[in-house]
Design a protein around this motif. Structure first.
Motif, PDB file in Angstrom:
ATOM      1  N   ARG A 166       0.830  -1.198   0.000  1.00  0.00           N
ATOM      2  CA  ARG A 166       0.000   0.000   0.000  1.00  0.00           C
ATOM      3  C   ARG A 166       0.872   1.257   0.000  1.00  0.00           C
ATOM      4  NH1 ARG A 166      -4.918   2.412   0.914  1.00  0.00           N
ATOM      5  NH2 ARG A 166      -4.892   4.235   2.276  1.00  0.00           N
ATOM      6  N   VAL A 169       1.956   1.942  -3.461  1.00  0.00           N
ATOM      7  CA  VAL A 169       0.872   2.471  -4.290  1.00  0.00           C
ATOM      8  C   VAL A 169       0.668   3.962  -3.986  1.00  0.00           C
ATOM      9  CG1 VAL A 169      -1.618   2.379  -4.703  1.00  0.00           C
ATOM     10  CG2 VAL A 169      -0.304   0.260  -4.550  1.00  0.00           C
ATOM     11  N   LEU A 170       0.668   4.292  -2.696  1.00  0.00           N
ATOM     12  CA  LEU A 170       0.479   5.690  -2.314  1.00  0.00           C
ATOM     13  C   LEU A 170       1.637   6.548  -2.818  1.00  0.00           C
ATOM     14  CD1 LEU A 170      -0.885   5.407   1.335  1.00  0.00           C
ATOM     15  CD2 LEU A 170      -2.142   5.747  -0.783  1.00  0.00           C
ATOM     16  N   ARG A 172       3.485   6.015  -5.454  1.00  0.00           N
ATOM     17  CA  ARG A 172       3.372   6.237  -6.904  1.00  0.00           C
ATOM     18  C   ARG A 172       2.230   7.190  -7.227  1.00  0.00           C
ATOM     19  NH1 ARG A 172       2.387   1.103  -9.437  1.00  0.00           N
ATOM     20  NH2 ARG A 172       2.112   0.245  -7.359  1.00  0.00           N
ATOM     21  N   GLN A 176       2.354  11.343  -8.882  1.00  0.00           N
ATOM     22  CA  GLN A 176       1.596  11.923  -9.984  1.00  0.00           C
ATOM     23  C   GLN A 176       0.722  13.101  -9.558  1.00  0.00           C
ATOM     24  OE1 GLN A 176      -0.695   9.034 -12.092  1.00  0.00           O
ATOM     25  NE2 GLN A 176      -1.483  10.558 -13.500  1.00  0.00           N
ATOM     26  N   LEU A 184      -8.281  12.138  -1.009  1.00  0.00           N
ATOM     27  CA  LEU A 184      -8.805  10.795  -0.779  1.00  0.00           C
ATOM     28  C   LEU A 184      -8.543  10.323   0.650  1.00  0.00           C
ATOM     29  CD1 LEU A 184      -7.873   9.192  -4.204  1.00  0.00           C
ATOM     30  CD2 LEU A 184     -10.170   9.501  -3.303  1.00  0.00           C
TER      31      LEU A 184
ATOM     32  N   PHE B  88      -5.092   8.201 -11.282  1.00  0.00           N
ATOM     33  CA  PHE B  88      -3.637   8.026 -11.343  1.00  0.00           C
ATOM     34  C   PHE B  88      -3.337   7.178 -12.566  1.00  0.00           C
ATOM     35  CE2 PHE B  88      -4.833   8.447  -6.844  1.00  0.00           C
ATOM     36  CZ  PHE B  88      -4.289   9.701  -6.640  1.00  0.00           C
ATOM     37  N   LEU B  91      -1.153   4.047 -12.539  1.00  0.00           N
ATOM     38  CA  LEU B  91      -1.552   2.957 -11.652  1.00  0.00           C
ATOM     39  C   LEU B  91      -2.662   2.143 -12.310  1.00  0.00           C
ATOM     40  CD1 LEU B  91       0.079   4.710  -9.703  1.00  0.00           C
ATOM     41  CD2 LEU B  91      -1.660   4.349  -7.976  1.00  0.00           C
ATOM     42  N   GLU B  95      -5.019  -0.634  -8.246  1.00  0.00           N
ATOM     43  CA  GLU B  95      -4.166   0.253  -7.443  1.00  0.00           C
ATOM     44  C   GLU B  95      -4.830   1.602  -7.192  1.00  0.00           C
ATOM     45  OE1 GLU B  95       0.272  -1.442  -8.608  1.00  0.00           O
ATOM     46  OE2 GLU B  95      -0.634   0.142  -9.813  1.00  0.00           O
ATOM     47  N   GLU B  98      -7.037   1.159  -4.412  1.00  0.00           N
ATOM     48  CA  GLU B  98      -6.289   1.016  -3.166  1.00  0.00           C
ATOM     49  C   GLU B  98      -5.958   2.392  -2.550  1.00  0.00           C
ATOM     50  OE1 GLU B  98      -5.510  -1.534  -1.278  1.00  0.00           O
ATOM     51  OE2 GLU B  98      -4.264  -0.342   0.083  1.00  0.00           O
ATOM     52  N   VAL B  99      -5.629   3.352  -3.403  1.00  0.00           N
ATOM     53  CA  VAL B  99      -5.305   4.689  -2.888  1.00  0.00           C
ATOM     54  C   VAL B  99      -6.491   5.252  -2.115  1.00  0.00           C
ATOM     55  CG1 VAL B  99      -4.627   7.047  -3.478  1.00  0.00           C
ATOM     56  CG2 VAL B  99      -3.703   5.135  -4.774  1.00  0.00           C
ATOM     57  N   GLY B 100      -7.706   4.956  -2.587  1.00  0.00           N
ATOM     58  CA  GLY B 100      -8.886   5.519  -1.941  1.00  0.00           C
ATOM     59  C   GLY B 100      -9.340   4.776  -0.701  1.00  0.00           C
ATOM     60  N   ARG B 101      -8.761   3.619  -0.444  1.00  0.00           N
ATOM     61  CA  ARG B 101      -9.272   2.768   0.629  1.00  0.00           C
ATOM     62  C   ARG B 101      -9.110   3.412   2.006  1.00  0.00           C
ATOM     63  NH1 ARG B 101      -7.273  -1.446   3.689  1.00  0.00           N
ATOM     64  NH2 ARG B 101      -5.257  -1.398   2.649  1.00  0.00           N
ATOM     65  N   GLN B 102     -10.203   3.384   2.783  1.00  0.00           N
ATOM     66  CA  GLN B 102     -10.185   3.879   4.161  1.00  0.00           C
ATOM     67  C   GLN B 102     -10.983   2.896   5.009  1.00  0.00           C
ATOM     68  OE1 GLN B 102      -8.771   6.727   5.503  1.00  0.00           O
ATOM     69  NE2 GLN B 102      -7.806   7.204   3.534  1.00  0.00           N
ATOM     70  N   ARG B 146     -13.218   4.818  -6.836  1.00  0.00           N
ATOM     71  CA  ARG B 146     -12.061   5.110  -5.987  1.00  0.00           C
ATOM     72  C   ARG B 146     -12.494   5.886  -4.739  1.00  0.00           C
ATOM     73  NH1 ARG B 146      -7.619   8.978  -8.584  1.00  0.00           N
ATOM     74  NH2 ARG B 146      -9.292  10.459  -8.230  1.00  0.00           N
ATOM     75  N   THR B 147     -13.382   6.864  -4.958  1.00  0.00           N
ATOM     76  CA  THR B 147     -13.850   7.653  -3.818  1.00  0.00           C
ATOM     77  C   THR B 147     -14.717   6.812  -2.895  1.00  0.00           C
ATOM     78  OG1 THR B 147     -13.746   9.634  -5.169  1.00  0.00           O
ATOM     79  CG2 THR B 147     -15.083   9.750  -3.190  1.00  0.00           C
TER      80      THR B 147
END
Lengths: 618, 233
Positions: A166, A169-170, A172, A176, A184, B88, B91, B95, B98-102, B146-147
């Motif tokens: 993770r 991923v964050l 990368r 950008q 997010l 992104f 990605l 992926e 995954e960035v949005g996961r909370q 994602r959100t």
């Protein structure tokens, strides 16, 4: 054949530490967009802390444990630096961050001197790996083989971290679009600190791992940073596999260079880089930098106007004061003022290309030192009359700038900065290693002005006329149509091209002009001092100029000149103290954080505020 | 749930939002309508604190958001889908999610990757693709998914129908209604009145950063002059 193979293995082993340091730099740059000049300092800290820990932890477990702990310790130091120095200035322009990291270099240098002393330390040998193994009959140190075996694991671990976790991923995603990552729900501040800590830890591990092959000394920071930049630029900024390939390439090349071309080891690296960049401008595995991609658009530039009557009167008064100065002060003050004028012209030439051209050059010392060397070489080898040799200084520096500019101008942003730095290192290594011509670090001495200029007072006027003349000339250019075109290219390259300006050519010419003016400063310098040494070409010299421009204020025209005056005086005062680097570093960091507009900019803002409150009360 | 009180927002010196106030109640879908440049996106960004209002308050579930960093606002439960998507591109779909996961939230519907793939089947097929190889409609789906990975209780959708094929717009409308049925509160900004009416319970019309209308679509139909004055039909 066996010998060649053994050489190759040595190169591979050397690549391990280089790759660790370079990947850390690349990682930090990718996420934070900060070119961390202090990265070499973390490498140096890794070496010193590593020795300390290896001394207190016994045996093989202690040795490897010490290396592991060193990385963690340096990582924590990196996190501290990031939180204290960089966090307040992420939104500031690139140059501020660079200057701040340069301040960190100075602070760490003196702290290391305080704690560990000036003596070079030999690294302890790895327990159980002292001897050599014979490979095809050639002796190869056991530790080298271990390093070669470890490197792929390091590469794999980093690759796994970046692509599979993770955090990766964050990282990368933030590379950008950091703002979106924040929207997010990711706390960028901690992400940045984490990445900075990790990058620093990698540098620390690099420093500790190379101990059995090298050691620790106070010059390690600057010595590695050149190679690391070359590696990162050749590999492509932000690319880990690129950094790996380039580390191997450079290390192997270095080993063979030492054997077959011992006179040119330093040059070789930069030649390879130049070749790679001609073929692939963004490095082997790099991606083209798209301007504005990272969304940090600063406030629009306030247009620079010629001075009004007030300003002109002030300048005239200053010039008059300078002209009458010999009547009032002693010889020492005159010499100090000559230094100031030389520095002011040097800084003004950098300011010209940086402030008006928007091209952040990290290698401006190449033209200052280049001009000085050009004149000195003529006098030294051919007894050229001083007047002729002096004219040659700006000419040669201008030509050098044309040559270097031809490679560099095609690139922008960080790549431009790195490439100029690398070329200046190339020039430095020529001066340092081509002893037959330049006498290496013995320098060229006895370069005195002609009879009619030899008095301090006479030379003062000579320096003053040419120095001030050069600065006024640069100012004049900025306010000419050429200057408008240059500034248009800085603010909006596409718009400028659409209106018919050949942006790259304008920048190319401006770069050469800035180089020639720096060469002029170098010419005045060499005949004032009577000698020149490779130190005038060092990274530190380029940085002096950058700091001065920054201190004075990038967005103000007088910035370079005011900064140079300030710096000459402060340095003259500070260098009398033992730990002047520490103080200077702290001053620089404080200025970056407290006065982000520089001296002139801050004064101007203050002045406006005072005037506005006056109007309001009326 | 969300109450915006008399905010003033600026871009540099340009005054974009002028004394704007409105409320979003739990469980409803509100459409923020207005022409290009009316201040719709700025309103959303002002809620997210990506643009910082100089005056006024933004209160979400009893807490004032003014001055909070954007990540805090997101953690408090507001999900933001920007107009320009901003996926992104380097990605993969997985992926990006995954960035949005909370972590899951008590007062909001909870989403897993698999559930989102059911709602957005196109994404499921392209899960290993990189963002840059996707069509505009797919990218839009991805930003919403994602959100949603952040399990928001309030979703801000900035012009979801912009630049998307009509067929996809219809799918989008169905999706928003599905999200509403799951218990999500939604605020969408729109220029497309037809689309807004299909999904929203209430309309807020702004023009020049000021509120001009706040009421049901029925009321809006009763006053065609408002529609003609502030919306491009």
């Amino acid at each position: 054949m066996a010998f060649l193979f053994a050489q190759f293995l040595t190169g591979l082993a050397n690549a391990a530490a280089l790759f660790l340091v370079a990947s850390g730099l690349s990682l930090i740059f990718g996420v934070t967009r900060i070119v961390n000049f202090a990265h070499g300092s973390f490498y140096m800290l890794g070496a010193f802390i590593g020795i300390y820990l290896m001394e207190i932890l016994p045996g093989a477990v202690g040795f490897w444990g010490a290396i592991l702990l060193t990385g963690i310790a340096v990582g924590l130091i990196g996190a501290f630096v990031e939180m204290v120095v960089l966090r307040p200035i992420y939104r500031a322009p690139e140059l501020f961050q660079l200057v701040a990291t340069f301040g960190v270099i100075l602070v760490i240098q003196d702290l290391a001197l305080m704690i560990w002393g000036a003596e070079d330390r030999l690294g302890p040998r790895a327990p159980g790996l002292r001897g050599v193994w014979r490979i095809f009959g050639e002796p190869v140190p056991k530790y080298d083989i271990i390093l070669i075996a470890i490197t792929p694991f390091i590469l794999f671990a980093l690759w796994y971290l970046i692509t599979k976790t993770r955090l990766g991923v964050l990282v990368r995603a933030a590379t950008q679009d950091r703002e979106m990552v924040g929207a997010l729900g990711v706390n960028q501040a901690w992400l940045f600190t984490g990445v900075f800590a990790l990058g620093s830890a990698l540098a620390g591990w690099g420093g500790a791992l190379q101990l059995p092959k090298g050691g620790a000394d106070l010059l390690m920071d600057f010595n590695i940073i050149g190679a690391v930049f070359v590696v990162v630029v050749i590999g492509g900024m932000g690319s880990l596999p690129g950094a790996f390939i380039a580390s191997v390439l450079i290390s192997v090349l270095n080993v063979f260079g030492v054997t077959y071309l011992p006179q040119s080891t330093l040059v070789l690296m930069f030649v390879v880089m130049a070749v790679v960049l001609i073929i692939r401008p963004y490095g082997l595995l790099g991606r083209e930098e798209v301007a504005g991609e990272h969304g940090q658009v600063g406030a629009p530039e306030t247009p620079i106007r010629p001075y009004g009557p007030m300003g002109q009167a002030l300048i005239a008064a200053l010039l008059l004061g300078l002209a009458l100065l010999p009547l009032f002060v002693d010889q020492f003050m005159l010499i100090l003022t000559i230094d100031m004028v030389i520095f002011a012209l040097f800084a003004a030439s950098l300011h010209f290309i940086l402030g008006s051209g928007g091209l952040v050059s990290f290698g401006h010392a190449a033209f200052f030192g280049g001009g000085a060397y050009a004149a000195a070489l003529l006098v030294f080898h051919t007894d050229t009359p001083m007047e002729l040799a002096f004219l040659f200084a700006p000419l040669a520096a201008g030509l050098l700038a044309l040559g270097i500019g031809w490679f560099c101008i095609r690139l922008t942003g960080v790549y431009f900065a790195m490439l100029t730095l690398a070329f200046s290192q190339l020039v430095w290594s020529l001066a340092f290693q081509w002893r037959a011509v330049t006498r290496g670090d013995d320098g060229l001495v006895n370069i005195w002005p002609s009879e009619w200029l030899s008095g301090t007072e006479t030379y003062y006027y000579f320096a003053l006329i040419l120095g001030v003349g050069g600065i006024l000339f640069l100012r004049h250019v900025i306010h000419s149509p050429f200057g408008y075109a240059l500034r248009a290219g800085r603010d909006s390259p596409r718009q400028a091209e659409a209106t018919g300006i050949d942006v790259k050519r304008v920048q190319f010419v401006a770069f050469a002009l800035a180089g020639a003016m720096a060469g002029l400063a170098g010419g005045i310098f060499v005949f004032a001092k009577g000698s020149v040494f490779p130190t005038e070409l060092e990274i530190a010299k380029s940085f002096d100029a950058l700091i001065v421009v920054f201190l004075g204020g990038v967005k103000t025209l007088a910035g370079g000149v005011v900064g140079a005056g300030f710096m000459t005086v402060v340095e003259d005062w500070l260098t009398r103290l033992e730990y002047w680097r520490l103080l200077l570093g702290l001053v620089i960091i404080a200025v970056v954080i407290v006065m982000p507009e520089g001296i002139v900019g801050t004064l101007r803002t203050l002045w406006r505020r005072i005037r506005n409150t006056d109007e309001e009360t009326v | 749930m969300l109450s915006v009180e008399r905010i003033h927002s600026y871009y540099g010196k340009a005054h974009i939002l002028n004394d704007l106030s409105f409320e979003v109640r739990r469980g409803e879908v509100v459409a923020l309508l207005g022409r290009n440049g009316a201040g719709k996106s700025t309103t959303m960004k002002s809620v997210m604190q990506l643009v910082r209002p100089k005056q006024g308050q933004v209160v979400f579930q009893g807490e004032n958001l003014i001055g909070q960093p954007a990540f805090r606002v997101a953690k408090d439960g507001i999900g933001y889908v920007p107009e320009d998507r901003r996926i992104f591109t380097d990605l993969t779909v997985i992926e990006n999610l995954e960035v949005g996961r909370q972590p899951r939230r008590q007062d909001a519907p909870h989403w897993t990757v698999e559930q989102l793939f059911e709602i957005f089947p196109n994404l499921s097929e392209r899960r290993a693709n990189r963002g840059k190889h996707m069509s505009g409609g797919e990218q839009q789906m991805l930003t919403i998914a994602r959100t949603l990975m952040g399990n928001p209780s309030l979703l801000l959708l900035d012009e979801p129908s912009e630049g998307i094929a009509p067929v996809i717009v219809e799918q989008m409308a169905a999706t928003i209604l599905k999200l509403k049925a799951e218990g999500l509160t939604v605020m969408i900004s729109e220029q497309n009145l037809h689309f807004a009416r299909a999904v929203a319970d209430r309309a807020i019309i702004i023009e020049g950063g000021e509120k001009k209308f706040d009421g049901s679509f029925k009321e809006l139909e009763a006053h065609p002059e408002i529609r003609d004055a502030y919306l491009s039909v």
